[in-house]
Design a protein around this motif. Sequence first.
Motif, PDB file in Angstrom:
ATOM      1  N   LYS A  66       0.830  -1.207   0.000  1.00 19.60           N
ATOM      2  CA  LYS A  66       0.000   0.000   0.000  1.00 19.60           C
ATOM      3  C   LYS A  66       0.864   1.256   0.000  1.00 19.60           C
ATOM      4  CE  LYS A  66      -4.223  -1.758   2.126  1.00 19.60           C
ATOM      5  NZ  LYS A  66      -5.135  -1.640   3.272  1.00 19.60           N
ATOM      6  N   SER A  67       1.952   1.236   0.774  1.00 22.67           N
ATOM      7  CA  SER A  67       2.812   2.423   0.819  1.00 22.67           C
ATOM      8  C   SER A  67       3.511   2.634  -0.518  1.00 22.67           C
ATOM      9  CB  SER A  67       3.832   2.314   1.949  1.00 22.67           C
ATOM     10  OG  SER A  67       4.753   1.276   1.707  1.00 22.67           O
ATOM     11  N   ALA A  68       3.897   1.569  -1.188  1.00 25.24           N
ATOM     12  CA  ALA A  68       4.506   1.704  -2.512  1.00 25.24           C
ATOM     13  C   ALA A  68       3.492   2.266  -3.506  1.00 25.24           C
ATOM     14  CB  ALA A  68       5.026   0.347  -2.998  1.00 25.24           C
ATOM     15  N   GLU A  69       2.261   1.800  -3.400  1.00 28.67           N
ATOM     16  CA  GLU A  69       1.199   2.300  -4.282  1.00 28.67           C
ATOM     17  C   GLU A  69       0.926   3.782  -4.006  1.00 28.67           C
ATOM     18  OE1 GLU A  69      -3.535   1.456  -5.003  1.00 28.67           O
ATOM     19  OE2 GLU A  69      -2.260  -0.222  -4.416  1.00 28.67           O
ATOM     20  N   LEU A  70       0.882   4.148  -2.735  1.00 25.74           N
ATOM     21  CA  LEU A  70       0.672   5.551  -2.376  1.00 25.74           C
ATOM     22  C   LEU A  70       1.820   6.429  -2.856  1.00 25.74           C
ATOM     23  CD1 LEU A  70      -0.846   5.365   1.214  1.00 25.74           C
ATOM     24  CD2 LEU A  70      -1.940   6.215  -0.838  1.00 25.74           C
ATOM     25  N   ALA A  71       3.045   5.910  -2.766  1.00 27.15           N
ATOM     26  CA  ALA A  71       4.196   6.675  -3.244  1.00 27.15           C
ATOM     27  C   ALA A  71       4.087   6.908  -4.756  1.00 27.15           C
ATOM     28  CB  ALA A  71       5.493   5.941  -2.910  1.00 27.15           C
ATOM     29  N   THR A  76       2.653  10.668  -9.225  1.00 27.26           N
ATOM     30  CA  THR A  76       1.762  11.026 -10.327  1.00 27.26           C
ATOM     31  C   THR A  76       1.021  12.329 -10.019  1.00 27.26           C
ATOM     32  OG1 THR A  76       1.454   8.680 -10.842  1.00 27.26           O
ATOM     33  CG2 THR A  76      -0.186  10.209 -11.718  1.00 27.26           C
ATOM     34  N   PHE A  77       0.550  12.462  -8.780  1.00 26.55           N
ATOM     35  CA  PHE A  77      -0.152  13.679  -8.383  1.00 26.55           C
ATOM     36  C   PHE A  77       0.778  14.893  -8.485  1.00 26.55           C
ATOM     37  CE2 PHE A  77      -1.197  16.765  -5.058  1.00 26.55           C
ATOM     38  CZ  PHE A  77      -2.467  17.118  -5.458  1.00 26.55           C
ATOM     39  N   LYS A  85      -0.360  23.575 -12.859  1.00 32.51           N
ATOM     40  CA  LYS A  85       0.171  24.892 -12.473  1.00 32.51           C
ATOM     41  C   LYS A  85       0.709  25.634 -13.692  1.00 32.51           C
ATOM     42  CE  LYS A  85       3.583  27.062  -9.454  1.00 32.51           C
ATOM     43  NZ  LYS A  85       4.663  26.826  -8.502  1.00 32.51           N
ATOM     44  N   ARG A  86       1.480  24.947 -14.516  1.00 38.07           N
ATOM     45  CA  ARG A  86       2.018  25.572 -15.732  1.00 38.07           C
ATOM     46  C   ARG A  86       0.887  26.018 -16.665  1.00 38.07           C
ATOM     47  NH1 ARG A  86       6.449  20.983 -16.432  1.00 38.07           N
ATOM     48  NH2 ARG A  86       7.987  21.782 -14.948  1.00 38.07           N
ATOM     49  N   HIS A  87      -0.097  25.157 -16.828  1.00 42.26           N
ATOM     50  CA  HIS A  87      -1.236  25.486 -17.690  1.00 42.26           C
ATOM     51  C   HIS A  87      -1.954  26.729 -17.167  1.00 42.26           C
ATOM     52  CE1 HIS A  87      -4.684  24.957 -20.305  1.00 42.26           C
ATOM     53  NE2 HIS A  87      -5.472  25.026 -19.252  1.00 42.26           N
TER      54      HIS A  87
END
Length: 139
Positions: A66-71, A76-77, A85-87
């Motif tokens: 789960k922690s690897a998935e969250l990382a 990605t986020f 932000k650039r857009h």
Amino acid sequence: TAPAVMAFGGSSGKEKASSSSTGDGRQGSVKIKQVQRQVDDVKQVMQENVEVMLSNIDKTEVLENKSAELAAQAKTFHKSSREVKRHMCRQNAKMNILLGILCAVILLAIIIPVIVWAKDASNRRRLLFHLDDLDEVPV
């Protein structure tokens, strides 16, 4: 089994034979049963501890996954938030440029008629003064 029995306060085989002749045979077998019961209890506790340990290992593996998935999701986020932000910065710059152009057009729409009106007024004054000069000339 004789050394194990001795370790728990039991008696050796020679002592059993002598004790059974004196009537202590029943007491020795009771002690052996007590020790065997204690060993079984310790064995049961150890089995429960091993089961708990294996369960904890499984839970730890699940948490690691789960922690690897969250990382990965956090990465990605972070990437998508930078893109957003650039857009938004580009969109804000476009809006500011458009607003600047609009203000310039409005100013020109105000200034140009004022300048034209001022020139017309100046030309009218000159014309009037010129006409006044013509009226004064004797014919």
